[in-house]
Design a protein around this motif. Structure first.
Motif, PDB file in Angstrom:
ATOM      1  N   GLY A 236       0.826  -1.200   0.000  1.00  0.00           N
ATOM      2  CA  GLY A 236       0.000   0.000   0.000  1.00  0.00           C
ATOM      3  C   GLY A 236       0.861   1.252   0.000  1.00  0.00           C
ATOM      4  N   MET A 237       0.257   2.363   0.314  1.00  0.00           N
ATOM      5  CA  MET A 237       0.992   3.619   0.398  1.00  0.00           C
ATOM      6  C   MET A 237       1.620   3.713   1.785  1.00  0.00           C
ATOM      7  SD  MET A 237      -1.794   6.080  -1.451  1.00  0.00           S
ATOM      8  CE  MET A 237      -2.512   5.636  -3.039  1.00  0.00           C
ATOM      9  N   GLU A 238       2.773   3.079   1.934  1.00  0.00           N
ATOM     10  CA  GLU A 238       3.400   2.965   3.242  1.00  0.00           C
ATOM     11  C   GLU A 238       3.682   4.331   3.862  1.00  0.00           C
ATOM     12  OE1 GLU A 238       4.050  -0.178   4.903  1.00  0.00           O
ATOM     13  OE2 GLU A 238       2.499  -0.423   3.394  1.00  0.00           O
ATOM     14  N   TRP A 239       4.017   5.293   3.029  1.00  0.00           N
ATOM     15  CA  TRP A 239       4.354   6.630   3.524  1.00  0.00           C
ATOM     16  C   TRP A 239       3.147   7.362   4.123  1.00  0.00           C
ATOM     17  CZ3 TRP A 239       1.113   9.579   0.694  1.00  0.00           C
ATOM     18  CH2 TRP A 239       0.770   9.122  -0.581  1.00  0.00           C
ATOM     19  N   ASN A 240       1.974   6.786   3.977  1.00  0.00           N
ATOM     20  CA  ASN A 240       0.758   7.426   4.488  1.00  0.00           C
ATOM     21  C   ASN A 240       0.346   6.894   5.859  1.00  0.00           C
ATOM     22  OD1 ASN A 240      -1.209   9.394   4.036  1.00  0.00           O
ATOM     23  ND2 ASN A 240      -2.691   7.899   3.311  1.00  0.00           N
ATOM     24  N   ARG A 241       1.142   5.997   6.426  1.00  0.00           N
ATOM     25  CA  ARG A 241       0.787   5.423   7.715  1.00  0.00           C
ATOM     26  C   ARG A 241       0.975   6.454   8.837  1.00  0.00           C
ATOM     27  NH1 ARG A 241      -0.113  -0.035   7.605  1.00  0.00           N
ATOM     28  NH2 ARG A 241       0.594  -1.131   5.738  1.00  0.00           N
ATOM     29  N   ALA A 242      -0.011   6.527   9.706  1.00  0.00           N
ATOM     30  CA  ALA A 242      -0.019   7.559  10.743  1.00  0.00           C
ATOM     31  C   ALA A 242       1.128   7.421  11.731  1.00  0.00           C
ATOM     32  CB  ALA A 242      -1.355   7.500  11.492  1.00  0.00           C
ATOM     33  N   LYS A 243       1.654   6.228  11.914  1.00  0.00           N
ATOM     34  CA  LYS A 243       2.671   6.011  12.941  1.00  0.00           C
ATOM     35  C   LYS A 243       4.024   6.617  12.576  1.00  0.00           C
ATOM     36  CE  LYS A 243       4.102   1.436  11.220  1.00  0.00           C
ATOM     37  NZ  LYS A 243       4.261   0.014  11.572  1.00  0.00           N
ATOM     38  N   TYR A 244       4.217   7.001  11.305  1.00  0.00           N
ATOM     39  CA  TYR A 244       5.528   7.456  10.874  1.00  0.00           C
ATOM     40  C   TYR A 244       5.688   8.972  11.016  1.00  0.00           C
ATOM     41  CZ  TYR A 244       6.158   2.811   8.829  1.00  0.00           C
ATOM     42  OH  TYR A 244       6.276   1.461   8.638  1.00  0.00           O
ATOM     43  N   SER A 245       6.900   9.393  11.346  1.00  0.00           N
ATOM     44  CA  SER A 245       7.238  10.810  11.413  1.00  0.00           C
ATOM     45  C   SER A 245       7.394  11.366  10.000  1.00  0.00           C
ATOM     46  CB  SER A 245       8.559  10.986  12.169  1.00  0.00           C
ATOM     47  OG  SER A 245       9.626  10.396  11.430  1.00  0.00           O
ATOM     48  N   LYS A 246       7.525  12.686   9.894  1.00  0.00           N
ATOM     49  CA  LYS A 246       7.714  13.313   8.583  1.00  0.00           C
ATOM     50  C   LYS A 246       8.976  12.800   7.912  1.00  0.00           C
ATOM     51  CE  LYS A 246       5.197  17.642   9.369  1.00  0.00           C
ATOM     52  NZ  LYS A 246       5.288  19.129   9.413  1.00  0.00           N
ATOM     53  N   ARG A 247      10.028  12.637   8.697  1.00  0.00           N
ATOM     54  CA  ARG A 247      11.281  12.130   8.137  1.00  0.00           C
ATOM     55  C   ARG A 247      11.115  10.699   7.625  1.00  0.00           C
ATOM     56  NH1 ARG A 247      16.748  12.802  11.532  1.00  0.00           N
ATOM     57  NH2 ARG A 247      16.175  14.975  11.069  1.00  0.00           N
ATOM     58  N   ALA A 248      10.425   9.869   8.410  1.00  0.00           N
ATOM     59  CA  ALA A 248      10.202   8.488   7.994  1.00  0.00           C
ATOM     60  C   ALA A 248       9.343   8.432   6.732  1.00  0.00           C
ATOM     61  CB  ALA A 248       9.543   7.697   9.116  1.00  0.00           C
ATOM     62  N   LYS A 249       8.331   9.294   6.666  1.00  0.00           N
ATOM     63  CA  LYS A 249       7.467   9.316   5.486  1.00  0.00           C
ATOM     64  C   LYS A 249       8.249   9.736   4.244  1.00  0.00           C
ATOM     65  CE  LYS A 249       3.066  10.056   7.878  1.00  0.00           C
ATOM     66  NZ  LYS A 249       1.886  10.921   8.047  1.00  0.00           N
ATOM     67  N   ALA A 250       9.177  10.673   4.405  1.00  0.00           N
ATOM     68  CA  ALA A 250      10.010  11.088   3.275  1.00  0.00           C
ATOM     69  C   ALA A 250      10.883   9.930   2.808  1.00  0.00           C
ATOM     70  CB  ALA A 250      10.870  12.284   3.673  1.00  0.00           C
ATOM     71  N   PHE A 251      11.422   9.176   3.768  1.00  0.00           N
ATOM     72  CA  PHE A 251      12.227   8.014   3.387  1.00  0.00           C
ATOM     73  C   PHE A 251      11.382   6.984   2.651  1.00  0.00           C
ATOM     74  CE2 PHE A 251      13.190   3.592   4.336  1.00  0.00           C
ATOM     75  CZ  PHE A 251      14.401   3.469   3.678  1.00  0.00           C
ATOM     76  N   LEU A 252      10.157   6.752   3.121  1.00  0.00           N
ATOM     77  CA  LEU A 252       9.306   5.740   2.500  1.00  0.00           C
ATOM     78  C   LEU A 252       8.913   6.125   1.077  1.00  0.00           C
ATOM     79  CD1 LEU A 252       7.136   4.833   5.597  1.00  0.00           C
ATOM     80  CD2 LEU A 252       8.741   3.324   4.405  1.00  0.00           C
ATOM     81  N   ARG A 253       8.761   7.409   0.827  1.00  0.00           N
ATOM     82  CA  ARG A 253       8.518   7.854  -0.548  1.00  0.00           C
ATOM     83  C   ARG A 253       9.729   7.530  -1.425  1.00  0.00           C
ATOM     84  NH1 ARG A 253       4.200  11.334  -1.525  1.00  0.00           N
ATOM     85  NH2 ARG A 253       3.102  12.097   0.323  1.00  0.00           N
TER      86      ARG A 253
END
Length: 323
Positions: A117-134
């Motif tokens: 799925g869209m892993e970067w959209n998971r609520a548990k992740y920080s902004k930095r983590a979401k940037a990495f997942l993208r």
């Protein structure tokens, strides 16, 4: 043809959706005459080197020591081992901690990735983590010969984002027709006098919203919560709802027979997943003839269509339970 499956904690399934997929897919491919290797964490409960004709290779997984960072080292160890073998196809289930090692994947092997799925959209992740997942998502696209989407929404997203045409391969589930009400005795409930949710204890699975809705009602029915609670969010939920005698946390259950019976005899099965694509537990609930109430989003509606109730808030959960 020799096929390797990486990206999961291993089989038989003791964790989640991709492990379930790897379990069914690997056994099915073996029955069709393919040679299949599934990579398992070294501390997986199943320690044999073969399962239903599938070769099992255990690789060191330091997640139990250093947390989520260990997943990256585990995936690296799996890829390093795969480089030594002459696989025709490597199937990656997910990309979160493996795509950073994509440049190490053997060039002579066809790399196929199920993009999850869209892993970067998971609520548990920080902004930095979401940037990495993208970034990880992009790397997976760049280093894969073929992409698989398990929902039409994910397929549409990947096509629009990367101008790649993923193959849509929907999951399936075995129809459940062997109900046994005696299974409920272990859980202190009676047929159709309880509701249930089965999920990992993560914010994006709407567990807290659902349980808040349960707490707003007085139906007199039990509400079973199936899923491990040994993470921070799980502990938080157990503590928050500890004074509600109707909410029962059962922990993880991995017996297919028990899960199917719990689904089959439930009043309502709640599915709160908000981050696509397709979750196997939802399909298993449908195959168990459960009455489903799902979070109102495009991923769930793409599967259930008009054949379910939907909620988007605790109030909505309470209203459905009160009907």
């Amino acid at each position: 043809m020799r096929i390797a499956i990486i990206g999961t904690r291993g089989i038989p399934n003791n964790y989640g959706g991709f492990e379930q997929c790897a379990e069914y897919l690997s056994a099915g491919l073996v029955r069709k005459g393919y040679e299949v290797v599934v990579y398992n964490s070294h501390n997986h409960p199943y320690q044999q080197k073969e399962w239903n004709g599938v070769e099992i290779r255990h690789c060191y997984d330091p997640e139990y020591k250093i947390g989520a960072k260990g997943q990256f080292l585990y995936d690296l160890n799996c890829i390093r081992d795969a480089r030594k073998s002459n696989f025709d196809v490597i199937l990656q289930l997910g990309y979160t901690s493996s795509s950073v090692w994509g440049w190490l994947l053997p060039k002579q092997t066809v790399i196929t990735t199920n993009m999850d799925g869209m892993e970067w959209n998971r609520a548990k992740y920080s902004k930095r983590a979401k940037a990495f997942l993208r970034l990880a998502e992009r790397l997976a696209v760049l280093t894969s010969d073929h992409l698989i989407a398990d929902s039409t929404e994910i397929q549409r997203y990947l096509k629009n984002k990367y101008d790649r045409e993923p193959v849509f391969i929907p999951y399936g589930a075995k129809l459940f027709n062997n109900s046994d009400a005696s299974v409920l005795d272990d859980y202190g409930v009676e047929p159709y006098k309880y509701s249930i949710l089965i999920a990992r204890m993560e914010p994006e699975n709407s567990v807290e919203v659902i349980l808040e809705g349960v707490s707003m009602t007085q139906t007199g029915h039990k509400f079973l919560v199936v899923g491990g609670t040994d993470n921070a969010f799980g502990n938080y939920l157990v503590n928050k709802f500890r004074y509600n005698p109707d909410i029962i946390f059962l922990g993880g259950i991995f017996s297919t027979e028990k899960l199917n019976n719990l689904r089959y005899y439930s009043n309502i099965y709640f599915h709160g997943h908000t981050v696509g694509g397709t979750n196997p537990s939802l399909l298993e609930a449908m195959a168990s003839q459960a009455l489903v109430c799902a979070h109102d989003n495009a991923f769930n509606k793409g599967i259930l269509l008009d054949n379910a109730y939907y909620f988007s808030s605790a109030k909505g959960v309470a209203e459905i339970l009160a009907r």
